[in-house]
Design an enzyme around this catalytic site. Structure first.
Site, PDB file in Angstrom:
ATOM      1  N   HIS A   1     103.687   6.108  14.906  1.00  0.00           N
ATOM      2  CA  HIS A   1     103.966   4.737  15.363  1.00  0.00           C
ATOM      3  C   HIS A   1     102.827   3.814  14.944  1.00  0.00           C
ATOM      4  CE1 HIS A   1     107.432   5.550  18.030  1.00  0.00           C
ATOM      5  NE2 HIS A   1     106.861   6.731  18.196  1.00  0.00           N
TER       6      HIS A   1
ATOM      7  N   ARG B   1     108.979  14.890  18.942  1.00  0.00           N
ATOM      8  CA  ARG B   1     109.102  16.333  19.050  1.00  0.00           C
ATOM      9  C   ARG B   1     109.614  16.928  17.738  1.00  0.00           C
ATOM     10  NH1 ARG B   1     111.662  16.215  23.814  1.00  0.00           N
ATOM     11  NH2 ARG B   1     109.757  16.622  24.952  1.00  0.00           N
TER      12      ARG B   1
ATOM     13  N   GLU C   1     102.749   0.719  14.918  1.00  0.00           N
ATOM     14  CA  GLU C   1     102.694  -0.521  15.712  1.00  0.00           C
ATOM     15  C   GLU C   1     101.568  -0.518  16.744  1.00  0.00           C
ATOM     16  OE1 GLU C   1     105.239   1.655  15.659  1.00  0.00           O
ATOM     17  OE2 GLU C   1     106.133   1.957  17.641  1.00  0.00           O
TER      18      GLU C   1
ATOM     19  N   CYS D   1     109.072   6.326  13.279  1.00  0.00           N
ATOM     20  CA  CYS D   1     109.333   7.568  14.002  1.00  0.00           C
ATOM     21  C   CYS D   1     110.805   7.970  13.882  1.00  0.00           C
ATOM     22  CB  CYS D   1     108.856   7.467  15.445  1.00  0.00           C
ATOM     23  SG  CYS D   1     108.542   9.091  16.134  1.00  0.00           S
TER      24      CYS D   1
ATOM     25  N   LYS E   1      99.846 -10.730  34.833  1.00  0.00           N
ATOM     26  CA  LYS E   1      98.578 -10.136  35.265  1.00  0.00           C
ATOM     27  C   LYS E   1      97.920  -9.386  34.109  1.00  0.00           C
ATOM     28  CE  LYS E   1      99.783  -7.790  38.732  1.00  0.00           C
ATOM     29  NZ  LYS E   1     100.034  -6.460  38.614  1.00  0.00           N
TER      30      LYS E   1
END
Ligand code: GLN
Length: 534
Positions: A510, A465, A512, A385, A21
């Site tokens: 990140h 964090r 990506e 990360c 979907k």
């Protein structure tokens, strides 16, 4: 000035979940955008969670992060990649957020003594979320998560039905994605579950305008006649989508079947020809057989669901197409890398190593050993990360700080080279303490990072964090690494690279999430390119 009426495309699913979907919604977005329309897209998830931040990635797949720091469902990644857009907090919502609002309003006395009910109060709140996101666009696509008929999804289906009444049925198109199972014994594709799924949707007051029928095998044209007869959807508005070589073919298939025209007619949009040239190029690259092949190991914690690292997977694939090499991904279980021997057995035949993001100590010693191995054996390394954090620990350990670690992984370790920043101490396990979304990163001239980005300051998305501990920054050179990307105030390390190494690069963010099939991300492109030089 008369306000332009936004047109709505609602995408629902029947038979079972996970049939594509999200890809269908994203592909519709791409083909409508290719007609010159401004298109927005949104995912509604009936889960009771408030957002996807706490969902287990092994079960639900990756948590995608938007530039403004929303932790969302991975379908937003498909939308961003297919439509080449940047989505926001508003682009995804779960039942929890809507219910929280309704209950808060009830407490604040907003309902003036009325009984607060799913219909109309929750359904109205859902419509408000949708309309607020749609505002200003030519077309707004809304995907409803789950399968029609699910108990928890009913208020969403009712909400879109009500919305179609309030904005006018002529401004709405309903696309239902169903699944056609293949019966091996009789060698035939069955339509009954799809027929029932359409009936289920009609029972809830929605008549689909377009039917997308997914199957594993290709089905013949008779199936369309049968589906049309039983579902009442016109033949030209039914598309069969057997498994494709790549998901990126789906926009081209939908356009070739004229689904953009069906939607345009349904919604009264002006006639236009789609410009899918750039997309055709993507599909050509993605399906091309290349002479050279590179083997990339992904040292990870979750291995049985590829969706867990889907953006990393897509970013690597894209970078390999654009470098004209085939890529073989080798998934390596970090928990099994318990000794140097095991690490060498697992990694020595690889061209490059990726350590993606992750939380918690499980498997991290294996990741640290992998980074140490990549440093020593000069194997190209890309750290994302947590992949940066283990790389810093690896460099410190290789230098001789045997007790180097991260506060998250071993708070009692001798040298906490990765730790929390002052303001975070004591709040490590509470919500709202993660660095989320876009932050600036200034790149040092002459570094590998700068040569790849060719920019002085870049913006990338974060979700973590812990940070590099500034108390150790003056030792980096001695460890053989360079902090090549810093926050503009120089307080936070954003990127590191190894000084004497063919390609060893890691980022606290990140990258990506910003890779696009038509535009590979510079860090991934550089990584893959470094593998082709061997
Ligand atoms: N667990 C690490 C942190 O919180 C890394 C997070 C990640 O890889 N996304 O800082």
């Amino acid at each position: 000035m008369v306000k332009r009426q936004t047109k709505f495309v609602f995408v629902t699913g029947g038979v079972l979940s996970g049939v594509g979907k999200g890809i269908t919604a994203a592909s519709i977005g791409r083909i409508l955008k290719a007609r010159g329309l401004s298109v927005n897209i949104q995912k509604c998830d009936p889960y009771l969670n408030v957002d996807a931040g706490t969902l287990n990635p092994a079960e639900h797949g990756e948590c995608f992060v938007t530039y403004d720091g929303a932790e969302t469902d991975l379908d937003l990644g498909h939308y961003e990649r297919f439509m080449d857009i940047q989505l926001s907090q508003k682009s995804s919502f779960m039942s929890g957020r809507v219910l929280q609002r309704v209950i808060a309003d009830e407490r604040a006395g907003k309902y003036l003594g009325k009984t607060v009910q799913f219909i109309p109060h929750v359904t109205s709140a859902i419509q408000e979320e949708i309309k607020a996101t749609a505002d200003g666009y030519d077309v707004h696509i809304v995907e409803i998560g789950g399968t029609v008929g699910d108990y928890e999804g009913l208020s969403f289906i009712e909400a879109i039905r009500e919305l179609s009444m309030s904005v006018g049925r002529e401004n709405c198109a309903f696309v239902h994605v169903v699944y056609l199972p293949y019966l091996g014994a009789s060698k035939e594709i069955k339509t009954k579950p799809a027929q029932n799924a359409v009936r289920e949707l009609r029972g809830l007051g929605i008549v689909p305008d377009v039917l997308v029928a997914r199957s594993e095998m290709s089905a013949n044209g008779d199936i369309v006649d049968k589906l049309s007869l039983f579902s009442g959807v016109e033949k030209n508005a039914i598309v069969l989508l057997p498994n494709a070589k790549t998901i990126y073919e789906v926009p081209l298939t939908l356009e070739a079947k004229g689904i953009d025209d069906v939607l345009a007619n349904r919604l009264g949009l002006k006639q236009a020809k789609s410009d899918l040239k750039e997309w055709q190029k993507v599909v050509k690259l993605a399906t091309k057989q290349n002479k050279q092949k590179v083997r990339v190991g992904i040292v990870a914690k979750y291995l049985n669901n590829q969706d867990t690292y889907i953006s990393v997977f897509e970013a690597l694939q894209t970078a390999s197409w654009h470098n004209h090499v085939d890529i073989e991904l080798v998934w390596i279980d970090a928990e099994k890398l318990t000794s140097e021997k095991k690490v060498s057995n697992a990694l020595s035949k690889l061209d490059g190593i990726v350590v993606p993001g992750g939380f918690g100590p499980r498997g991290t010693e294996g990741k640290i050993l992998s980074a140490q191995y990549a440093l020593e054996h000069k194997i190209p390394y890309l750290g994302l990360c947590l992949g940066l954090q283990v790389a810093v620990i690896a460099a410190a350990r290789n230098f001789g700080l045997k007790g180097a670690n991260s506060k998250e992984l071993n708070p009692k370790a001798g040298d906490l080279v990765i730790s929390t920043m002052d303001g975070q101490v004591g709040k490590e396990n509470t919500g709202g303490t993660m660095r989320l979304g876009n932050y600036d990163c200034a790149l040092s001239k002459g570094s590998l990072a700068h040569s790849l980005y060719r920019e002085d300051v870049v913006q990338e998305r974060h979700r973590h964090r812990y940070e590099c501990n500034n108390d150790y920054r003056d030792q980096y050179e001695a460890w053989g690494i360079l902090a090549s990307g810093l926050s503009p105030d120089k307080h936070l390390v954003e990127m590191i690279e190894a000084i004497d190494h063919p390609f060893f690069l890691a980022s606290q963010f990140h990258p990506e999430y910003n890779s696009r099939p038509n535009r590979p991300h510079p860090m991934f492109a550089g990584f893959i390119q470094s593998l082709t030089r061997a």
